[in-house]
Scaffold this active site. Structure first.
Site, PDB file in Angstrom:
ATOM      1  N   CYS A 194       5.927   5.948  -1.190  1.00  0.00           N
ATOM      2  CA  CYS A 194       6.241   5.130  -0.011  1.00  0.00           C
ATOM      3  C   CYS A 194       5.058   4.245   0.376  1.00  0.00           C
ATOM      4  O   CYS A 194       5.237   3.127   0.853  1.00  0.00           O
ATOM      5  CB  CYS A 194       6.629   6.030   1.157  1.00  0.00           C
ATOM      6  SG  CYS A 194       8.223   6.827   0.964  1.00  0.00           S
ATOM      7  N   CYS A 346      -5.305  -0.541  -7.813  1.00  0.00           N
ATOM      8  CA  CYS A 346      -4.357  -0.775  -6.731  1.00  0.00           C
ATOM      9  C   CYS A 346      -4.749   0.135  -5.571  1.00  0.00           C
ATOM     10  O   CYS A 346      -5.938   0.435  -5.400  1.00  0.00           O
ATOM     11  CB  CYS A 346      -2.913  -0.541  -7.192  1.00  0.00           C
ATOM     12  SG  CYS A 346      -2.550   1.171  -7.619  1.00  0.00           S
TER      13      CYS A 346
END
Length: 389
Positions: A194, A346
């Site tokens: 998420c 990331c």
């Protein structure tokens, strides 16, 4: 047990229900639930189960509250930022219903502690967002004969079901297990969390309400459970769908002749336990190693594949930014690095693993992934400019 006058007043709306009444309420008060995770799903679960009168709630979470949690994790408040989530959830439960006994586990569930902890509770509710933990919880519940109420959320969609690990008189299981639904885990990085893919803030509340309902039904024996049925919810189109799940008689855990009878290394099973020394398509470099590389002035390209808004929160100096979704179309910009070192990065290391695969498929020969992403880098270096989000 006999309800006190105060309990009769608190649970009056339950007692008014002919199908519920004092007997079901007394069952709840003497029951216990273990929540794996106190985040998006765990937060509303903790509040509604406490409000309903579940007598003992265990909360297992090793993380701390940060600002980005508050968009959906409703058990926590702004003043709880930095507080362990399990402790914050305990405060929220006791504010709502002081009679509930709350067990706090400020740790993650592992193969070493799962069986001991899960054995203490009547029902387990899985509110996690990673596959190793889901397989671990699922296997432990089958081995101990527990009800495992599963839920997951991603972006605008969620799903929920009940995996019933209890044995029937004939020796078979009451329902399928997590492995019957997902026999094999996805490749690392294939399904973003998420935090990487985003989630509509109200979505966890909807799925958690389904899980809480199923927990109350399991504890009181009311109604028809979601066992053998997967409920899927699409928030954008406001649609619910139901899919059948059948127990796999050849399942290695809940099947007629199980081959997995003790907990295993779930990181390795899900492809996350690869050593840095192994030759593998997805080689990783941890934060300390990358720090030494930078300090030594080693020539390399740091490729940040996060979205643009994430750079405004924090970034590692000297990066080249190409969002993951744009990478295939912009490979030409990286042509000079085809045989030189590229470090993909990331937020947590999942999207950058996908970037690594993309680069290798297009002939880049020296590509590594920054393990744990910018969050691991910030934790290692202590850089105050690297904010958790």
């Amino acid at each position: 047990m006999t309800l006190t006058a105060a309990q009769c007043q608190r649970y009056a709306r339950h007692l008014t229900l002919p199908e519920f009444g004092a007997v079901a309420q007394e069952k709840l008060l003497s029951s216990s639930v273990l929540l794996i995770g106190a985040g998006g799903l765990g937060s509303p679960l903790a509040l509604y189960l406490a409000a309903a009168g579940v007598g003992r709630i265990g909360i297992m979470d090793f993380d701390a509250v940060d600002l980005s949690n508050l968009q959906r994790q409703i058990a926590h408040r702004t003043q709880d930022i930095g507080t362990p989530k399990a402790r914050s959830a305990k405060r929220a439960i006791n504010d709502l219903n002081p009679e509930v006994v709350v067990d706090v586990y400020e740790e993650g569930i592992t193969s070493a502690n799962a069986l001991e902890i899960v054995a203490k509770y009547d029902v387990v509710i899985d509110g996690t967002d990673n596959f190793p933990t889901r397989y671990l919880v699922g296997d432990a519940c089958v081995m101990l004969g527990k009800v495992n109420i599963y839920g997951s959320i991603y972006r605008f969609e969620g799903q929920a079901t009940v995996f019933d690990g209890r044995k029937l008189p004939d020796g078979s299981r009451a329902g399928p297990c997590y492995r019957c639904l997902y026999p094999e885990p996805p490749s690392p990085g294939e399904v973003p969390s998420c935090s990487e893919g985003g989630v509509l803030g109200v979505l966890p509340g909807i799925i958690a309400m389904v899980q809480a309902t199923e927990a109350i039904k399991a504890l009181t024996g009311m109604g028809k459970p979601l066992t053998g049925r997967l409920m899927r919810y699409d928030a954008l189109n406001m649609q619910f769908r139901e899919l059948k799940i059948r127990r796999d008689k050849a399942c290695p855990v809940c099947g007629d002749h199980p081959t997995i009878t003790q907990l295993i290394d779930y990181d390795q099973f899900c492809g996350l336990g690869r050593s840095q020394t192994e030759e593998a398509p997805a080689a990783e470099m941890n934060a300390p190693t990358y720090e030494k590389l930078r300090e030594a002035g080693t020539d390399h390209l740091l490729l940040d594949v996060r979205e643009g808004y994430e750079l405004s929160i924090c970034q590692i100096e000297g990066n080249t930014h190409i969002p993951l979704g744009e990478l295939p179309a912009r490979l030409g910009e990286l042509a000079a690095w085809k045989v030189r070192l590229v470090v993909c990065q990331c937020k947590s290391g999942r999207r950058s693993m996908k970037a690594l695969d993309t680069l290798k498929k297009h002939g880049f020969t020296k590509v590594v992934n920054l393990e744990g992403g910018i969050l691991a880098w910030g934790e290692h270096t202590g850089d105050p400019n690297i904010a958790a989000y």
